[in-house]
Design a protein around this motif. Structure first.
Motif, short mmCIF file in Angstrom:
data_model
loop_
_atom_site.label_atom_id
_atom_site.label_comp_id
_atom_site.label_asym_id
_atom_site.label_seq_id
_atom_site.Cartn_x
_atom_site.Cartn_y
_atom_site.Cartn_z
N MET A 266 66.86 -74.66 -11.18
CA MET A 266 65.43 -74.71 -11.39
C MET A 266 64.97 -73.32 -11.83
O MET A 266 65.35 -72.32 -11.22
CB MET A 266 64.72 -75.10 -10.09
CG MET A 266 63.25 -75.43 -10.28
SD MET A 266 62.49 -76.07 -8.77
CE MET A 266 63.40 -77.57 -8.53
N ARG A 267 64.18 -73.27 -12.89
CA ARG A 267 63.61 -72.00 -13.34
C ARG A 267 62.58 -71.51 -12.34
O ARG A 267 61.86 -72.31 -11.74
CB ARG A 267 62.90 -72.18 -14.67
CG ARG A 267 63.80 -72.27 -15.84
CD ARG A 267 62.96 -72.03 -17.10
NE ARG A 267 63.75 -72.21 -18.27
CZ ARG A 267 64.56 -71.30 -18.77
NH1 ARG A 267 64.68 -70.14 -18.18
NH2 ARG A 267 65.26 -71.55 -19.85
N ASP A 268 62.46 -70.19 -12.20
CA ASP A 268 61.40 -69.63 -11.38
C ASP A 268 60.05 -70.10 -11.90
O ASP A 268 59.82 -70.12 -13.12
CB ASP A 268 61.44 -68.09 -11.43
CG ASP A 268 62.64 -67.51 -10.71
OD1 ASP A 268 63.25 -68.22 -9.90
OD2 ASP A 268 62.96 -66.33 -10.95
N GLY A 269 59.19 -70.51 -11.01
CA GLY A 269 57.84 -70.92 -11.39
C GLY A 269 57.76 -72.28 -12.07
O GLY A 269 56.74 -72.60 -12.67
N SER A 270 58.82 -73.08 -11.98
CA SER A 270 58.81 -74.38 -12.63
C SER A 270 59.45 -75.41 -11.71
O SER A 270 60.30 -75.09 -10.90
CB SER A 270 59.61 -74.32 -13.94
OG SER A 270 59.78 -75.60 -14.47
N ASN A 271 59.02 -76.66 -11.86
CA ASN A 271 59.64 -77.74 -11.10
C ASN A 271 60.72 -78.45 -11.92
O ASN A 271 61.35 -79.38 -11.43
CB ASN A 271 58.58 -78.76 -10.67
CG ASN A 271 57.64 -78.20 -9.63
OD1 ASN A 271 58.03 -77.34 -8.84
ND2 ASN A 271 56.40 -78.64 -9.65
N GLU A 272 60.90 -78.02 -13.17
CA GLU A 272 61.89 -78.65 -14.04
C GLU A 272 63.27 -78.04 -13.82
O GLU A 272 63.39 -76.85 -13.61
CB GLU A 272 61.49 -78.48 -15.50
CG GLU A 272 60.22 -79.18 -15.88
CD GLU A 272 59.89 -79.01 -17.35
OE1 GLU A 272 60.83 -78.96 -18.15
OE2 GLU A 272 58.70 -78.94 -17.66
N THR A 273 64.27 -78.90 -13.88
CA THR A 273 65.63 -78.39 -13.76
C THR A 273 66.30 -78.37 -15.13
O THR A 273 65.90 -79.08 -16.05
CB THR A 273 66.49 -79.25 -12.81
OG1 THR A 273 66.60 -80.58 -13.34
CG2 THR A 273 65.90 -79.27 -11.40
N ARG A 274 67.30 -77.51 -15.24
CA ARG A 274 68.08 -77.34 -16.46
C ARG A 274 69.55 -77.31 -16.08
O ARG A 274 69.90 -76.98 -14.94
CB ARG A 274 67.76 -76.00 -17.14
CG ARG A 274 66.34 -75.84 -17.58
CD ARG A 274 66.15 -76.61 -18.88
NE ARG A 274 64.83 -76.42 -19.44
CZ ARG A 274 63.88 -77.34 -19.39
NH1 ARG A 274 64.07 -78.47 -18.79
NH2 ARG A 274 62.72 -77.13 -19.97
N ALA A 275 70.41 -77.63 -17.04
CA ALA A 275 71.84 -77.40 -16.81
C ALA A 275 72.02 -75.91 -16.53
O ALA A 275 71.33 -75.07 -17.12
CB ALA A 275 72.64 -77.79 -18.05
N ALA A 276 72.94 -75.58 -15.65
CA ALA A 276 73.15 -74.17 -15.30
C ALA A 276 73.60 -73.37 -16.51
O ALA A 276 73.26 -72.19 -16.65
CB ALA A 276 74.18 -74.06 -14.18
#
Length: 165
Positions: free
Chosen positions: A36-46
């Motif tokens: 999860m990016r700082d300040g976001s609720n969205e996840t991304r592949a590492a």
């Protein structure tokens, strides 16, 4: 002496597709682990990785992404990766076979948010590189520079900015 590569054979062998910024690519890795990016609720592949081929006079146009990107040199002619940092300072990293070409490196890092473009040092050359992005690349976080945008902001680099637009 350059490492000559047959770009058209490589496109077929590696199953590369045209990239929106120029050249050819294929994603080779997308981590199963999500972050999860700082300040976001969205996840991304590492992390993600691609092959990227520049040939036939193509260049990678000015763009930026929201993650750090590590470029890796594999074969062919030297590649210049031009980076404009937040202060407008231009840095050029020359990728190439550092064992036989002075002034080249096998890897270069582009920091998240910096504008960058790439080209073969010799416009008639071809080069196979790779790019690893962490957190992983998403086209939703990819931005091509609008025509004239960077030239207006950084007039001291106008010729290079226009040439690789």
């Amino acid at each position: 002496m350059p490492d000559t590569i047959d770009s058209h054979a490589l496109i077929a062998r590696l199953q590369l597709q045209p990239h929106p910024e120029g050249g050819y690519f294929r994603e080779t890795y997308r981590a199963d682990q999500r972050v999860m990016r700082d300040g976001s609720n969205e996840t991304r592949a590492a992390s993600t990785a691609i092959y990227f081929l520049l040939c036939d006079g193509a260049h990678s146009a000015w763009h930026r992404i929201r993650s750090d990107e590590v470029w890796h040199f594999y074969a062919g002619d030297p590649v210049d990766v031009h980076v404009l940092d937040a202060s407008g300072t231009l840095h050029t990293h020359r990728l190439g076979n550092a064992l036989v070409r002075a002034g080249t490196a096998f890897q270069a890092v582009v920091k998240a948010g910096d504008w960058f473009a790439a080209e073969c040092r010799d416009a008639s050359g071809a080069a196979l590189v790779g790019c690893t992005v962490a957190p992983g690349f998403e086209f939703s976080e990819f931005a091509l520079a609008a025509p004239g945008e960077l030239q207006a902001r950084y007039p001291q680099h106008q010729e290079l900015l226009a040439r690789l637009a």
